[in-house]
Design a protein around this motif. Structure first.
Motif, mmCIF file in Angstrom:
data_model
loop_
_atom_site.group_PDB
_atom_site.id
_atom_site.type_symbol
_atom_site.label_atom_id
_atom_site.label_comp_id
_atom_site.label_asym_id
_atom_site.label_seq_id
_atom_site.Cartn_x
_atom_site.Cartn_y
_atom_site.Cartn_z
ATOM 1 N N PRO A 177 37.864 34.293 27.545
ATOM 2 C CA PRO A 177 37.817 35.694 27.984
ATOM 3 C C PRO A 177 36.813 35.929 29.120
ATOM 4 N N LEU A 178 35.661 35.251 29.063
ATOM 5 C CA LEU A 178 34.644 35.419 30.099
ATOM 6 C C LEU A 178 35.039 34.694 31.379
ATOM 7 N N ARG A 179 35.800 33.663 31.200
ATOM 8 C CA ARG A 179 36.190 32.809 32.306
ATOM 9 C C ARG A 179 37.020 33.556 33.346
ATOM 10 N N LYS A 180 37.907 34.407 32.845
ATOM 11 C CA LYS A 180 38.786 35.152 33.728
ATOM 12 C C LYS A 180 37.956 36.095 34.603
ATOM 13 N N GLN A 181 37.007 36.784 33.968
ATOM 14 C CA GLN A 181 36.143 37.689 34.697
ATOM 15 C C GLN A 181 35.287 36.931 35.700
ATOM 16 N N LEU A 182 34.760 35.793 35.258
ATOM 17 C CA LEU A 182 33.917 34.979 36.125
ATOM 18 C C LEU A 182 34.686 34.514 37.357
ATOM 19 N N ARG A 183 35.913 34.067 37.153
ATOM 20 C CA ARG A 183 36.640 33.576 38.323
ATOM 21 C C ARG A 183 37.042 34.707 39.253
ATOM 22 N N GLU A 184 37.310 35.896 38.683
ATOM 23 C CA GLU A 184 37.613 37.041 39.550
ATOM 24 C C GLU A 184 36.380 37.423 40.372
ATOM 25 N N ASP A 185 35.209 37.426 39.731
ATOM 26 C CA ASP A 185 33.965 37.739 40.450
ATOM 27 C C ASP A 185 33.710 36.694 41.533
ATOM 28 N N ALA A 186 33.938 35.430 41.190
ATOM 29 C CA ALA A 186 33.694 34.357 42.152
ATOM 30 C C ALA A 186 34.635 34.494 43.346
ATOM 31 N N ARG A 187 35.900 34.759 43.066
ATOM 32 C CA ARG A 187 36.867 34.888 44.157
ATOM 33 C C ARG A 187 36.489 36.036 45.100
ATOM 34 N N LYS A 188 36.070 37.139 44.491
ATOM 35 C CA LYS A 188 35.681 38.304 45.276
ATOM 36 C C LYS A 188 34.509 37.966 46.209
ATOM 37 N N GLN A 189 33.503 37.287 45.670
ATOM 38 C CA GLN A 189 32.329 36.927 46.469
ATOM 39 C C GLN A 189 32.685 35.938 47.579
ATOM 40 N N LEU A 190 33.489 34.936 47.237
ATOM 41 C CA LEU A 190 33.868 33.928 48.230
ATOM 42 C C LEU A 190 34.654 34.566 49.367
ATOM 43 N N LYS A 191 35.522 35.513 49.008
ATOM 44 C CA LYS A 191 36.306 36.215 50.026
ATOM 45 C C LYS A 191 35.393 37.110 50.871
ATOM 46 N N ALA A 192 34.452 37.774 50.208
ATOM 47 C CA ALA A 192 33.538 38.662 50.927
ATOM 48 C C ALA A 192 32.704 37.874 51.944
#
Ligand code: ADP
Ligand code: MG
Length: 355
Positions: A177-192
């Motif tokens: 469950p935490l993994r999904k949130q973590l990867r979404e946060d990571a993707r957002k930062q990498l894109k930013a």
């Protein structure tokens, strides 16, 4: 090299990378380009060379053959081997090593040693906030959960704004469950940050969810690179069909206009890629498991099990040697043990390999 490593926006290219350990060939002629702001996931079986490819780019392993470019500048080849810290490449590995005797803030600030105090603290706070770990800034790594440690490791890598990020199974130790949130946060930062990112994962769902493109590495060879959509619709290798495309695979033999399989025949005209098939070829095809229908019938195949997986019912059909899993939205009106015939006419078959 000095000018190249200071560029923020980068494209990294692997060109003809071939690598051996003693006598074993580990990577064969790898060509892969990751554009600025692009996220590419590498997926492949264990031992296929994923970590080695990242280690070569990071400078933890020397290039033997081929070269690595940053934009149009040579980063490394068999003669040029700048050390990892001079590469403007951020790294996060599965066994992320945070400094145990430094707090979270000190860990994250490590890469900013040359930045003025005020600006450094500001950047640390922003970084920790962006990955939602600001509340643990004064704690030591061993007091954090696996997920928090991964978040801190990501912040530490991102904070110096590297042009390229290499992540090796960065979310592997984090619960689902935490993994999904973590990867979404990571993707957002990498894109930013507009970072060119290469992420190794063994989780097909994660690759599909994270990647702009997926590169599939099998036995040291890139067997296919494409968008999640391309791989889903037209997998070119059995590994991709089984993992990323959710296809079921079955083997058969070409006889006249049909492919004979243990689960029934299907017309060659239904097989995407049929042009390559010749009489008596043994071929492996992939089929969409939700596109096959069943009917009770005298047949060598029978229903071995029926299970409910939440979004679907999965029916396991036993052939003479292989098992096929079929998916149904509604509970199928068929019983365990019953002999069945399969209707493969709308299976959307894809040719995967010819023996
Ligand atoms: P993956 O990350 O895809 O699981 P690796 O890149 O770690 O694969 O390993 C690829 C192959 O190279 C494996 O067969 C592994 O045993 C071998 N290998 C990896 N590192 C070394 C090394 N330093 N020396 C010898 N063999 C290695
Ligand atoms: Mg690995």
């Amino acid at each position: 090299m000095g000018s190249a490593v200071k560029l923020k926006k980068m494209r990294i290219s692997f060109e003809h990378i071939t690598h051996r350990f003693t006598n074993e060939s580990v990577l064969q002629d790898i060509n892969l380009e990751i554009d600025r702001g692009e996220i590419v996931c590498i997926i492949g079986p264990s031992g296929s060379g994923k970590t080695t490819l990242l280690r070569i780019a990071a400078g933890l392993e020397r290039v033997q053959n081929g070269r690595i470019m940053l934009n149009d500048l040579l980063l490394a080849n068999s003669e040029l081997h700048p050390p990892p810290e001079e590469r403007s490449i951020g790294l996060v590995f599965q066994d992320h090593v945070l400094f145990p005797h430094k707090t979270v803030s000190e860990n994250v600030g490590f890469g900013l040693r040359n930045v003025r105090n005020k600006e450094r603290l500001h950047k640390i706070a922003l970084g920790l906030e962006s990955m939602r770990v600001v509340e643990v800034s004064d704690r030591y790594p061993q007091t954090l959960s696996g997920g928090q440690q991964q978040r801190v490791a990501l912040v530490r890598a991102l904070i110096t704004e590297p042009g390229v990020m290499l992540l090796d199974e960065p979310f592997a130790s984090v619960d689902v469950p935490l993994r999904k949130q973590l990867r979404e946060d990571a993707r957002k930062q990498l894109k930013a940050n507009d970072t060119a990112t290469l992420i190794v994962t063994h989780d097909p769902e994660e690759a599909m969810a994270l990647a702009d493109r997926v590169a599939v590495l099998v036995d040291g060879k890139l067997v296919q690179t494409g968008t999640p959509k391309e791989l889903w619709h037209a997998p070119k290798h059995p590994f991709i069909a089984k993992t990323l495309s959710g296809l079921q695979t079955l083997r058969g033999k070409v006889q006249g206009p049909r492919l004979k399989t243990a689960f029934g025949d299907l017309s060659l005209s239904l097989i995407n890629g049929r042009d390559k098939l010749r009489e008596n070829d043994r071929a492996e095809i992939g089929i969409r498991p939700e596109k096959v229908s069943l009917a009770p019938s005298e047949s060598p195949c029978f229903v071995r099990d029926i299970r409910f997986f939440g979004q679907k019912y999965v029916v396991f059909i036993q052939g003479d040697r292989d098992t096929l899993e079929l998916h149904f939205e509604k509970e199928p009106s068929i019983n365990i043990g019953e002999k069945v015939k399969l209707n493969l006419a709308s299976a959307q078959a894809q040719l995967l390999s010819i023996d």
